[in-house]
Design a protein around this motif. Structure first.
Motif, PDB file in Angstrom:
ATOM      1  N   GLN A 187      42.469 -15.490 150.387  1.00  0.00           N
ATOM      2  CA  GLN A 187      43.004 -15.539 148.998  1.00  0.00           C
ATOM      3  C   GLN A 187      44.424 -15.985 148.893  1.00  0.00           C
ATOM      4  OE1 GLN A 187      42.364 -11.846 146.596  1.00  0.00           O
ATOM      5  NE2 GLN A 187      40.269 -11.505 147.678  1.00  0.00           N
ATOM      6  N   GLY A 188      44.960 -16.544 150.057  1.00  0.00           N
ATOM      7  CA  GLY A 188      46.375 -16.958 150.058  1.00  0.00           C
ATOM      8  C   GLY A 188      47.307 -15.923 150.013  1.00  0.00           C
ATOM      9  N   LEU A 189      47.027 -14.684 150.455  1.00  0.00           N
ATOM     10  CA  LEU A 189      47.988 -13.403 150.254  1.00  0.00           C
ATOM     11  C   LEU A 189      48.763 -13.357 151.871  1.00  0.00           C
ATOM     12  CD1 LEU A 189      45.673 -11.283 148.233  1.00  0.00           C
ATOM     13  CD2 LEU A 189      47.715 -12.590 147.388  1.00  0.00           C
ATOM     14  N   ASN A 190      49.284 -14.267 152.060  1.00  0.00           N
ATOM     15  CA  ASN A 190      49.923 -14.281 153.626  1.00  0.00           C
ATOM     16  C   ASN A 190      50.983 -14.819 153.559  1.00  0.00           C
ATOM     17  OD1 ASN A 190      47.954 -16.417 153.018  1.00  0.00           O
ATOM     18  ND2 ASN A 190      48.623 -17.222 155.009  1.00  0.00           N
ATOM     19  N   PRO A 191      52.092 -14.069 154.535  1.00  0.00           N
ATOM     20  CA  PRO A 191      53.146 -14.776 154.852  1.00  0.00           C
ATOM     21  C   PRO A 191      53.209 -15.939 155.635  1.00  0.00           C
ATOM     22  CG  PRO A 191      53.113 -12.840 156.137  1.00  0.00           C
ATOM     23  CD  PRO A 191      51.685 -12.933 155.241  1.00  0.00           C
ATOM     24  N   THR A 192      54.312 -16.511 156.043  1.00  0.00           N
ATOM     25  CA  THR A 192      54.372 -17.678 156.871  1.00  0.00           C
ATOM     26  C   THR A 192      54.122 -17.247 158.433  1.00  0.00           C
ATOM     27  OG1 THR A 192      56.704 -17.355 157.035  1.00  0.00           O
ATOM     28  CG2 THR A 192      55.921 -18.884 155.315  1.00  0.00           C
ATOM     29  N   LYS A 193      54.568 -16.278 158.771  1.00  0.00           N
ATOM     30  CA  LYS A 193      54.067 -15.556 160.011  1.00  0.00           C
ATOM     31  C   LYS A 193      52.620 -15.453 160.346  1.00  0.00           C
ATOM     32  CE  LYS A 193      58.791 -13.748 160.802  1.00  0.00           C
ATOM     33  NZ  LYS A 193      59.776 -12.724 161.384  1.00  0.00           N
ATOM     34  N   THR A 194      52.226 -15.302 161.486  1.00  0.00           N
ATOM     35  CA  THR A 194      50.989 -14.959 162.148  1.00  0.00           C
ATOM     36  C   THR A 194      50.838 -13.185 161.598  1.00  0.00           C
ATOM     37  OG1 THR A 194      50.797 -16.882 163.391  1.00  0.00           O
ATOM     38  CG2 THR A 194      49.322 -14.878 163.958  1.00  0.00           C
ATOM     39  N   ILE A 195      49.851 -13.067 161.111  1.00  0.00           N
ATOM     40  CA  ILE A 195      49.533 -11.134 161.052  1.00  0.00           C
ATOM     41  C   ILE A 195      48.447 -10.919 162.090  1.00  0.00           C
ATOM     42  CG2 ILE A 195      48.312  -9.731 159.678  1.00  0.00           C
ATOM     43  CD1 ILE A 195      49.787 -10.763 157.220  1.00  0.00           C
ATOM     44  N   VAL A 196      48.679  -9.915 162.825  1.00  0.00           N
ATOM     45  CA  VAL A 196      47.979  -9.480 163.841  1.00  0.00           C
ATOM     46  C   VAL A 196      47.422  -8.148 163.407  1.00  0.00           C
ATOM     47  CG1 VAL A 196      47.496  -8.590 166.213  1.00  0.00           C
ATOM     48  CG2 VAL A 196      49.389 -10.435 165.794  1.00  0.00           C
ATOM     49  N   PHE A 197      46.133  -7.877 163.364  1.00  0.00           N
ATOM     50  CA  PHE A 197      45.698  -6.657 162.474  1.00  0.00           C
ATOM     51  C   PHE A 197      44.271  -6.296 163.189  1.00  0.00           C
ATOM     52  CE2 PHE A 197      43.500 -10.336 160.390  1.00  0.00           C
ATOM     53  CZ  PHE A 197      42.296 -10.051 160.465  1.00  0.00           C
ATOM     54  N   GLY A 198      43.929  -4.947 162.876  1.00  0.00           N
ATOM     55  CA  GLY A 198      42.754  -4.409 163.277  1.00  0.00           C
ATOM     56  C   GLY A 198      42.129  -4.224 162.144  1.00  0.00           C
ATOM     57  N   HIS A 199      41.456  -2.904 161.939  1.00  0.00           N
ATOM     58  CA  HIS A 199      40.898  -2.354 160.570  1.00  0.00           C
ATOM     59  C   HIS A 199      39.313  -2.962 160.272  1.00  0.00           C
ATOM     60  CE1 HIS A 199      40.303  -0.318 157.066  1.00  0.00           C
ATOM     61  NE2 HIS A 199      40.175  -1.448 156.241  1.00  0.00           N
ATOM     62  N   TYR A 200      39.202  -4.093 160.314  1.00  0.00           N
ATOM     63  CA  TYR A 200      37.989  -4.917 160.007  1.00  0.00           C
ATOM     64  C   TYR A 200      37.573  -5.514 161.376  1.00  0.00           C
ATOM     65  CZ  TYR A 200      35.990  -5.399 155.384  1.00  0.00           C
ATOM     66  OH  TYR A 200      35.232  -5.157 154.578  1.00  0.00           O
ATOM     67  N   HIS A 201      36.301  -5.572 161.668  1.00  0.00           N
ATOM     68  CA  HIS A 201      35.581  -5.906 162.926  1.00  0.00           C
ATOM     69  C   HIS A 201      35.766  -7.557 163.014  1.00  0.00           C
ATOM     70  CE1 HIS A 201      32.811  -4.640 159.984  1.00  0.00           C
ATOM     71  NE2 HIS A 201      32.375  -5.795 160.042  1.00  0.00           N
ATOM     72  N   CYS A 202      36.295  -7.872 164.106  1.00  0.00           N
ATOM     73  CA  CYS A 202      36.440  -9.082 164.458  1.00  0.00           C
ATOM     74  C   CYS A 202      35.145  -9.982 164.063  1.00  0.00           C
ATOM     75  CB  CYS A 202      36.573  -9.593 165.864  1.00  0.00           C
ATOM     76  SG  CYS A 202      38.255  -8.678 166.407  1.00  0.00           S
ATOM     77  N   SER A 203      33.869  -9.456 164.194  1.00  0.00           N
ATOM     78  CA  SER A 203      32.658 -10.152 163.969  1.00  0.00           C
ATOM     79  C   SER A 203      32.552 -10.852 162.544  1.00  0.00           C
ATOM     80  CB  SER A 203      31.532  -9.139 164.311  1.00  0.00           C
ATOM     81  OG  SER A 203      31.673  -8.199 163.420  1.00  0.00           O
ATOM     82  N   THR A 204      33.345 -10.128 161.536  1.00  0.00           N
ATOM     83  CA  THR A 204      33.481 -10.610 160.153  1.00  0.00           C
ATOM     84  C   THR A 204      33.846 -11.966 160.112  1.00  0.00           C
ATOM     85  OG1 THR A 204      33.625  -8.470 159.446  1.00  0.00           O
ATOM     86  CG2 THR A 204      34.348 -10.105 157.851  1.00  0.00           C
ATOM     87  N   GLY A 205      35.068 -12.386 161.023  1.00  0.00           N
ATOM     88  CA  GLY A 205      35.663 -13.598 161.096  1.00  0.00           C
ATOM     89  C   GLY A 205      34.673 -14.624 161.708  1.00  0.00           C
ATOM     90  N   TRP A 206      34.188 -14.223 162.955  1.00  0.00           N
ATOM     91  CA  TRP A 206      33.057 -15.094 163.503  1.00  0.00           C
ATOM     92  C   TRP A 206      31.786 -15.041 162.542  1.00  0.00           C
ATOM     93  CZ3 TRP A 206      34.826 -17.627 167.082  1.00  0.00           C
ATOM     94  CH2 TRP A 206      35.606 -17.129 168.062  1.00  0.00           C
TER      95      TRP A 206
END
Length: 194
Positions: free
Chosen positions: A120-139
């Motif tokens: 949705q474009g709700l991100n800053p200019t730096k790279t965000i490293v996160f957990g919480h949601y399983h990586c398989s969602t992105g894949w």
């Protein structure tokens, strides 16, 4: 460096509330309290809460909402956003002053779907490293595979401006570890590295 997440919030709420709710059983909070509070030794519920709170006090006092380096922001799920008043807050907008967000705003952000926030474009200019949601969602989004089936991928998901590391350990039986080399910010006075 310990980053606060939604399960820490749930545990603290249970200890303050003093009784179990249905969600405490399905997300493991009840079992965590009973184990940390040594309920098997015959302690009452109130005594178990007191014991569990004493055991976790230093842990909770050491947690922060985010950690930022020169090129990365480490969070549990995502940074706080703000409601779009044009549609009564159903849509979220980027919050320029997210670093000054209240604990309540951070608590809400810890429950968000980071993949949706990013797309949705709700991100800053730096790279965000996160957990919480399983990586398989992105894949699943990018490769057209299932999130939990035999073809699911639980390896870190690296994309433009974000890195997902949650391996959904309870399902995949693995933990993701990544190594990131970056410069610490000079104003990170709240964090002591020994």
């Amino acid at each position: 460096i310990l980053i606060r997440g939604n399960h820490e919030i749930l545990f603290k709420e249970l200890c303050e509330r003093g009784y179990f709710c249905a969600h405490d059983y399905c997300n493991g909070t009840a079992l965590t309290l009973l184990e940390l509070g040594e309920a098997k030794k015959g302690y009452t519920f109130d005594e178990s809460i007191r014991i569990a709170k004493a055991k976790t006090k230093l842990f909770y006092n050491s947690m922060i909402n985010y950690f930022e380096t020169e090129n990365y922001i480490f969070v549990h799920s995502w940074i706080p956003t703000k409601p779009d008043k044009r549609d009564y807050g159903f849509t979220r907008l980027f919050k320029e002053d997210w670093r000054e967000a209240t604990d309540e705003e951070w608590n809400k952000a810890m429950w968000s779907n980071p993949f949706q926030m990013f797309y949705q474009g709700l991100n800053p200019t730096k790279t965000i490293v996160f957990g919480h949601y399983h990586c398989s969602t992105g894949w699943a989004y990018t490769e057209g595979i299932s999130e939990f089936g035999e073809d699911a991928i639980f390896d870190p998901f690296v994309s433009t401006n974000f890195i997902a590391i949650d391996a959904c350990t309870v399902h995949s039986k693995k933990v993701n570890v990544i190594v990131i080399e970056d410069n610490f910010l000079t104003n990170e006075s709240d964090v002591v590295l020994d």
